[in-house]
Design a protein around this motif. Sequence first.
Motif, mmCIF file in Angstrom:
data_model
loop_
_atom_site.group_PDB
_atom_site.id
_atom_site.type_symbol
_atom_site.label_atom_id
_atom_site.label_comp_id
_atom_site.label_asym_id
_atom_site.label_seq_id
_atom_site.Cartn_x
_atom_site.Cartn_y
_atom_site.Cartn_z
ATOM 1 N N GLU A 177 17.572 67.655 -4.573
ATOM 2 C CA GLU A 177 17.092 69.033 -4.749
ATOM 3 C C GLU A 177 15.917 69.364 -3.837
ATOM 4 N N THR A 178 15.274 68.344 -3.264
ATOM 5 C CA THR A 178 14.178 68.597 -2.320
ATOM 6 C C THR A 178 14.698 68.989 -0.941
ATOM 7 N N LEU A 179 15.998 68.863 -0.736
ATOM 8 C CA LEU A 179 16.600 69.204 0.554
ATOM 9 C C LEU A 179 17.335 70.536 0.437
ATOM 10 N N PRO A 180 16.931 71.539 1.208
ATOM 11 C CA PRO A 180 17.608 72.836 1.142
ATOM 12 C C PRO A 180 19.103 72.706 1.437
ATOM 13 N N GLU A 181 19.898 73.516 0.780
ATOM 14 C CA GLU A 181 21.354 73.410 0.934
ATOM 15 C C GLU A 181 21.811 73.670 2.359
ATOM 16 N N ASN A 182 21.088 74.505 3.099
ATOM 17 C CA ASN A 182 21.513 74.779 4.474
ATOM 18 C C ASN A 182 21.298 73.581 5.397
ATOM 19 N N LYS A 183 20.592 72.556 4.923
ATOM 20 C CA LYS A 183 20.394 71.339 5.716
ATOM 21 C C LYS A 183 21.281 70.184 5.242
#
Length: 305
Positions: free
Chosen positions: A184-190
Amino acid sequence: MTKKIVILVVITMTFFSCKKEEKKVNQKLNVVTTTTMITDLVKNIGGDLITVEGLMGSGVDPHLYKASEGDVTKLVNADVIFYNGLHLEGKLVEVFEKMGSQNIKTIAVGEVLDKNTLIGSDYFASNYDPHIWFNVDNWKQVASFTMKKLKELDPKNANAFETNGKAYLDKLNLLENKLKTTIETLPENKRILVTAHDAFSYFGKEYRFNVVGLQGLSTATEAGVQDVQKLAAFIIENQVKAIFVETSVPKRTIEALQAAVRSKDHEAIIGGTLYSDALGNPGTTEGTYIGMFEYNVNTIVNALK
Protein backbone atom coordinates in the motif's frame (compact mmCIF):
# COMPACT_ATOMS: atom_id res chain seq x y z
CA MET A 1 11.53 -37.71 -19.16
CA THR A 2 13.84 -40.34 -20.68
CA LYS A 3 12.84 -43.96 -21.13
CA LYS A 4 15.87 -44.90 -19.02
CA ILE A 5 14.45 -43.15 -15.94
CA VAL A 6 10.98 -44.62 -16.43
CA ILE A 7 12.42 -48.15 -16.75
CA LEU A 8 14.51 -47.49 -13.66
CA VAL A 9 11.36 -46.53 -11.76
CA VAL A 10 9.77 -49.89 -12.49
CA ILE A 11 12.91 -51.89 -11.61
CA THR A 12 13.52 -49.95 -8.40
CA MET A 13 9.88 -50.26 -7.35
CA THR A 14 10.07 -54.03 -7.69
CA PHE A 15 13.28 -54.18 -5.69
CA PHE A 16 11.97 -52.10 -2.80
CA SER A 17 8.42 -53.44 -2.63
CA CYS A 18 9.27 -56.11 -0.05
CA LYS A 19 11.33 -53.72 2.06
CA LYS A 20 8.42 -51.29 2.35
CA GLU A 21 6.19 -54.07 3.72
CA GLU A 22 8.70 -54.70 6.51
CA LYS A 23 8.40 -51.13 7.79
CA LYS A 24 8.00 -50.91 11.56
CA VAL A 25 4.75 -49.60 12.98
CA ASN A 26 6.47 -46.91 15.04
CA GLN A 27 8.65 -45.64 12.20
CA LYS A 28 8.11 -42.05 11.09
CA LEU A 29 6.09 -41.28 7.98
CA ASN A 30 8.54 -40.90 5.09
CA VAL A 31 7.51 -37.93 2.92
CA VAL A 32 9.12 -36.86 -0.34
CA THR A 33 8.41 -33.40 -1.76
CA THR A 34 9.30 -31.73 -5.04
CA THR A 35 9.68 -27.94 -4.82
CA THR A 36 11.27 -26.04 -1.95
CA MET A 37 7.96 -24.29 -1.21
CA ILE A 38 6.21 -27.61 -0.63
CA THR A 39 9.15 -28.95 1.38
CA ASP A 40 8.96 -25.93 3.70
CA LEU A 41 5.19 -26.29 4.05
CA VAL A 42 5.27 -29.99 4.90
CA LYS A 43 8.07 -29.47 7.43
CA ASN A 44 6.07 -26.74 9.17
CA ILE A 45 3.06 -29.02 9.58
CA GLY A 46 4.80 -32.34 10.13
CA GLY A 47 7.60 -31.08 12.36
CA ASP A 48 9.77 -33.79 13.94
CA LEU A 49 6.99 -36.36 13.61
CA ILE A 50 7.82 -37.11 9.97
CA THR A 51 10.91 -37.31 7.79
CA VAL A 52 10.92 -35.05 4.73
CA GLU A 53 13.18 -35.31 1.70
CA GLY A 54 12.94 -32.57 -0.90
CA LEU A 55 14.03 -33.35 -4.44
CA MET A 56 14.70 -29.77 -5.53
CA GLY A 57 17.02 -27.31 -3.86
CA SER A 58 17.48 -23.56 -3.88
CA GLY A 59 17.65 -22.00 -7.34
CA VAL A 60 16.32 -25.11 -9.07
CA ASP A 61 13.85 -24.61 -11.92
CA PRO A 62 11.00 -27.14 -11.50
CA HIS A 63 9.82 -26.62 -15.08
CA LEU A 64 13.03 -28.21 -16.39
CA TYR A 65 13.86 -30.57 -13.53
CA LYS A 66 14.66 -34.17 -14.43
CA ALA A 67 14.67 -37.02 -11.93
CA SER A 68 18.05 -38.57 -11.26
CA GLU A 69 18.60 -42.21 -10.33
CA GLY A 70 19.01 -41.10 -6.71
CA ASP A 71 15.67 -39.30 -6.88
CA VAL A 72 13.94 -42.45 -8.07
CA THR A 73 15.23 -44.34 -5.03
CA LYS A 74 13.83 -41.62 -2.75
CA LEU A 75 10.49 -41.69 -4.54
CA VAL A 76 9.95 -45.43 -4.37
CA ASN A 77 10.89 -45.49 -0.67
CA ALA A 78 8.36 -42.76 0.14
CA ASP A 79 5.13 -43.37 2.01
CA VAL A 80 3.69 -40.34 0.24
CA ILE A 81 4.86 -37.82 -2.35
CA PHE A 82 3.60 -34.23 -2.22
CA TYR A 83 4.01 -32.24 -5.43
CA ASN A 84 2.58 -29.04 -6.89
CA GLY A 85 0.78 -30.42 -9.93
CA LEU A 86 -0.75 -28.23 -12.65
CA HIS A 87 2.21 -29.39 -14.76
CA LEU A 88 4.76 -27.37 -12.81
CA GLU A 89 6.98 -30.44 -12.55
CA GLY A 90 6.42 -31.25 -16.21
CA LYS A 91 9.28 -33.70 -16.66
CA LEU A 92 8.32 -35.68 -13.54
CA VAL A 93 4.71 -36.34 -14.54
CA GLU A 94 5.48 -39.69 -16.16
CA VAL A 95 7.36 -40.84 -13.07
CA PHE A 96 4.44 -39.88 -10.81
CA GLU A 97 2.08 -41.81 -13.06
CA LYS A 98 4.24 -44.91 -12.57
CA MET A 99 4.19 -44.34 -8.81
CA GLY A 100 0.40 -44.28 -8.81
CA SER A 101 0.22 -47.57 -10.69
CA GLN A 102 2.38 -49.16 -7.98
CA ASN A 103 0.17 -47.93 -5.12
CA ILE A 104 2.66 -45.30 -3.93
CA LYS A 105 0.52 -42.37 -2.84
CA THR A 106 1.10 -39.15 -4.75
CA ILE A 107 -0.67 -35.93 -3.82
CA ALA A 108 -0.82 -32.87 -6.09
CA VAL A 109 -1.50 -30.02 -3.67
CA GLY A 110 -2.57 -27.64 -6.43
CA GLU A 111 -5.56 -29.83 -7.19
CA VAL A 112 -7.30 -28.65 -4.00
CA LEU A 113 -7.84 -25.18 -5.46
CA ASP A 114 -11.08 -24.27 -7.19
CA LYS A 115 -10.33 -24.20 -10.91
CA ASN A 116 -12.44 -21.05 -11.20
CA THR A 117 -9.87 -19.21 -9.08
CA LEU A 118 -6.89 -20.36 -11.13
CA ILE A 119 -5.35 -18.21 -13.86
CA GLY A 120 -5.66 -19.82 -17.26
CA SER A 121 -3.23 -19.79 -20.14
CA ASP A 122 -3.54 -20.54 -23.84
CA TYR A 123 0.19 -21.18 -24.05
CA PHE A 124 0.86 -23.67 -21.25
CA ALA A 125 0.13 -27.40 -21.37
CA SER A 126 -2.03 -27.48 -18.24
CA ASN A 127 -4.08 -24.43 -19.25
CA TYR A 128 -3.51 -23.14 -15.71
CA ASP A 129 -0.74 -21.04 -14.22
CA PRO A 130 0.99 -23.38 -11.72
CA HIS A 131 2.65 -20.61 -9.63
CA ILE A 132 -0.12 -20.80 -7.04
CA TRP A 133 2.06 -19.95 -4.03
CA PHE A 134 2.18 -16.26 -4.98
CA ASN A 135 -1.28 -15.81 -3.56
CA VAL A 136 -1.19 -16.33 0.21
CA ASP A 137 -4.84 -17.38 0.29
CA ASN A 138 -4.01 -20.17 -2.16
CA TRP A 139 -1.18 -21.28 0.10
CA LYS A 140 -3.45 -21.28 3.13
CA GLN A 141 -5.79 -23.64 1.31
CA VAL A 142 -2.84 -25.83 0.36
CA ALA A 143 -1.65 -25.81 3.97
CA SER A 144 -5.06 -26.92 5.26
CA PHE A 145 -5.21 -29.64 2.61
CA THR A 146 -1.72 -30.88 3.48
CA MET A 147 -2.60 -30.95 7.19
CA LYS A 148 -5.70 -33.02 6.41
CA LYS A 149 -3.73 -35.51 4.32
CA LEU A 150 -1.00 -35.94 6.94
CA LYS A 151 -3.68 -36.62 9.57
CA GLU A 152 -5.20 -39.29 7.34
CA LEU A 153 -1.84 -40.89 6.62
CA ASP A 154 -0.61 -40.88 10.23
CA PRO A 155 -3.66 -40.86 12.56
CA LYS A 156 -1.65 -41.38 15.73
CA ASN A 157 -0.09 -37.92 15.27
CA ALA A 158 -3.25 -36.22 14.00
CA ASN A 159 -3.58 -33.88 16.98
CA ALA A 160 -0.01 -32.66 16.61
CA PHE A 161 -0.46 -32.06 12.89
CA GLU A 162 -3.63 -30.10 13.66
CA THR A 163 -1.78 -27.94 16.21
CA ASN A 164 1.17 -27.34 13.88
CA GLY A 165 -1.12 -26.62 10.93
CA LYS A 166 -3.20 -24.06 12.79
CA ALA A 167 -0.06 -22.33 14.08
CA TYR A 168 1.29 -22.12 10.53
CA LEU A 169 -2.01 -20.76 9.22
CA ASP A 170 -1.80 -18.02 11.86
CA LYS A 171 1.65 -17.12 10.52
CA LEU A 172 0.30 -16.99 6.98
CA ASN A 173 -2.46 -14.63 8.12
CA LEU A 174 0.17 -12.34 9.66
CA LEU A 175 2.21 -12.52 6.46
CA GLU A 176 -0.81 -11.56 4.37
CA ASN A 177 -1.45 -8.46 6.48
CA LYS A 178 2.20 -7.44 6.44
CA LEU A 179 2.46 -7.75 2.65
CA LYS A 180 -0.64 -5.63 2.10
CA THR A 181 0.69 -2.91 4.42
CA THR A 182 4.00 -2.77 2.55
CA ILE A 183 2.42 -2.79 -0.91
CA GLU A 184 0.00 0.00 0.00
CA THR A 185 3.02 2.32 0.27
CA LEU A 186 3.52 1.97 -3.49
CA PRO A 187 1.13 4.00 -5.67
CA GLU A 188 -0.88 1.86 -8.09
CA ASN A 189 0.46 3.73 -11.11
CA LYS A 190 3.94 2.44 -10.21
CA ARG A 191 2.89 -1.19 -9.81
CA ILE A 192 4.41 -2.56 -13.00
CA LEU A 193 6.45 -5.69 -12.41
CA VAL A 194 8.76 -6.83 -15.23
CA THR A 195 10.47 -10.17 -14.59
CA ALA A 196 12.35 -12.92 -16.40
CA HIS A 197 9.36 -15.24 -16.76
CA ASP A 198 5.66 -15.06 -16.07
CA ALA A 199 5.63 -16.44 -12.52
CA PHE A 200 3.93 -13.57 -10.68
CA SER A 201 0.44 -13.43 -12.18
CA TYR A 202 -1.28 -14.55 -8.96
CA PHE A 203 0.70 -11.91 -7.10
CA GLY A 204 -0.29 -9.28 -9.64
CA LYS A 205 -3.95 -10.18 -9.53
CA GLU A 206 -4.07 -10.11 -5.72
CA TYR A 207 -2.12 -6.87 -5.22
CA ARG A 208 -3.08 -4.97 -8.41
CA PHE A 209 0.26 -5.16 -10.22
CA ASN A 210 0.61 -5.18 -13.98
CA VAL A 211 2.92 -8.18 -14.34
CA VAL A 212 4.88 -8.76 -17.54
CA GLY A 213 7.30 -11.67 -18.00
CA LEU A 214 9.92 -11.91 -20.72
CA GLN A 215 9.36 -15.65 -20.99
CA GLY A 216 6.04 -17.44 -20.65
CA LEU A 217 4.68 -19.40 -17.70
CA SER A 218 7.21 -22.15 -18.27
CA THR A 219 10.92 -21.44 -18.62
CA ALA A 220 10.97 -24.24 -21.20
CA THR A 221 9.82 -21.58 -23.67
CA GLU A 222 12.68 -19.24 -24.48
CA ALA A 223 12.34 -15.57 -25.27
CA GLY A 224 13.27 -14.47 -28.77
CA VAL A 225 14.54 -11.18 -30.18
CA GLN A 226 11.00 -10.00 -30.95
CA ASP A 227 9.94 -10.72 -27.35
CA VAL A 228 12.81 -8.61 -26.05
CA GLN A 229 12.08 -5.72 -28.40
CA LYS A 230 8.36 -5.77 -27.66
CA LEU A 231 8.92 -5.70 -23.91
CA ALA A 232 11.57 -3.00 -24.25
CA ALA A 233 9.01 -0.82 -26.03
CA PHE A 234 6.51 -1.47 -23.22
CA ILE A 235 9.06 -0.45 -20.57
CA ILE A 236 9.86 2.81 -22.35
CA GLU A 237 6.22 3.64 -23.03
CA ASN A 238 5.29 3.11 -19.37
CA GLN A 239 8.47 4.68 -17.98
CA VAL A 240 9.26 1.58 -15.92
CA LYS A 241 12.29 2.38 -13.77
CA ALA A 242 13.26 -1.12 -12.57
CA ILE A 243 13.16 -4.68 -13.89
CA PHE A 244 13.94 -7.87 -11.98
CA VAL A 245 15.96 -11.03 -12.40
CA GLU A 246 14.99 -14.37 -10.83
CA THR A 247 17.09 -16.87 -8.93
CA SER A 248 15.91 -19.84 -11.01
CA VAL A 249 16.24 -18.18 -14.44
CA PRO A 250 19.55 -17.20 -16.10
CA LYS A 251 20.32 -13.51 -15.59
CA ARG A 252 21.27 -13.02 -19.24
CA THR A 253 17.61 -12.81 -20.34
CA ILE A 254 16.96 -9.69 -18.28
CA GLU A 255 20.38 -8.25 -19.10
CA ALA A 256 19.48 -8.53 -22.80
CA LEU A 257 16.24 -6.70 -22.09
CA GLN A 258 18.07 -3.98 -20.17
CA ALA A 259 20.49 -3.53 -23.06
CA ALA A 260 17.61 -3.23 -25.53
CA VAL A 261 15.99 -0.53 -23.39
CA ARG A 262 19.28 1.32 -23.00
CA SER A 263 19.83 1.28 -26.77
CA LYS A 264 16.70 3.43 -27.07
CA ASP A 265 17.98 6.01 -24.56
CA HIS A 266 15.95 4.81 -21.60
CA GLU A 267 17.43 3.45 -18.39
CA ALA A 268 15.81 0.64 -16.43
CA ILE A 269 17.86 -0.54 -13.50
CA ILE A 270 17.89 -4.13 -12.31
CA GLY A 271 15.88 -3.68 -9.14
CA GLY A 272 17.02 -6.89 -7.51
CA THR A 273 16.77 -10.65 -7.68
CA LEU A 274 13.42 -12.25 -6.90
CA TYR A 275 12.69 -15.77 -5.75
CA SER A 276 10.14 -17.26 -8.13
CA ASP A 277 10.19 -21.04 -8.58
CA ALA A 278 12.41 -21.85 -5.60
CA LEU A 279 13.18 -20.54 -2.12
CA GLY A 280 16.55 -19.28 -0.92
CA ASN A 281 19.29 -21.32 0.73
CA PRO A 282 18.35 -23.49 3.72
CA GLY A 283 18.95 -21.76 7.05
CA THR A 284 18.34 -18.28 5.64
CA THR A 285 15.24 -16.13 6.02
CA GLU A 286 14.61 -16.42 2.29
CA GLY A 287 14.85 -20.20 2.64
CA THR A 288 11.30 -20.19 4.05
CA TYR A 289 8.09 -19.42 2.20
CA ILE A 290 7.23 -16.58 4.57
CA GLY A 291 10.72 -15.07 4.44
CA MET A 292 10.86 -15.39 0.66
CA PHE A 293 7.56 -13.60 0.15
CA GLU A 294 8.48 -10.75 2.51
CA TYR A 295 11.86 -10.37 0.81
CA ASN A 296 10.29 -10.30 -2.67
CA VAL A 297 7.71 -7.67 -1.74
CA ASN A 298 10.27 -5.45 0.01
CA THR A 299 12.60 -5.72 -3.01
CA ILE A 300 9.83 -4.89 -5.50
CA VAL A 301 8.38 -1.97 -3.55
CA ASN A 302 11.77 -0.39 -2.73
CA ALA A 303 12.92 -0.58 -6.37
CA LEU A 304 9.71 0.81 -7.87
CA LYS A 305 9.09 3.66 -5.44
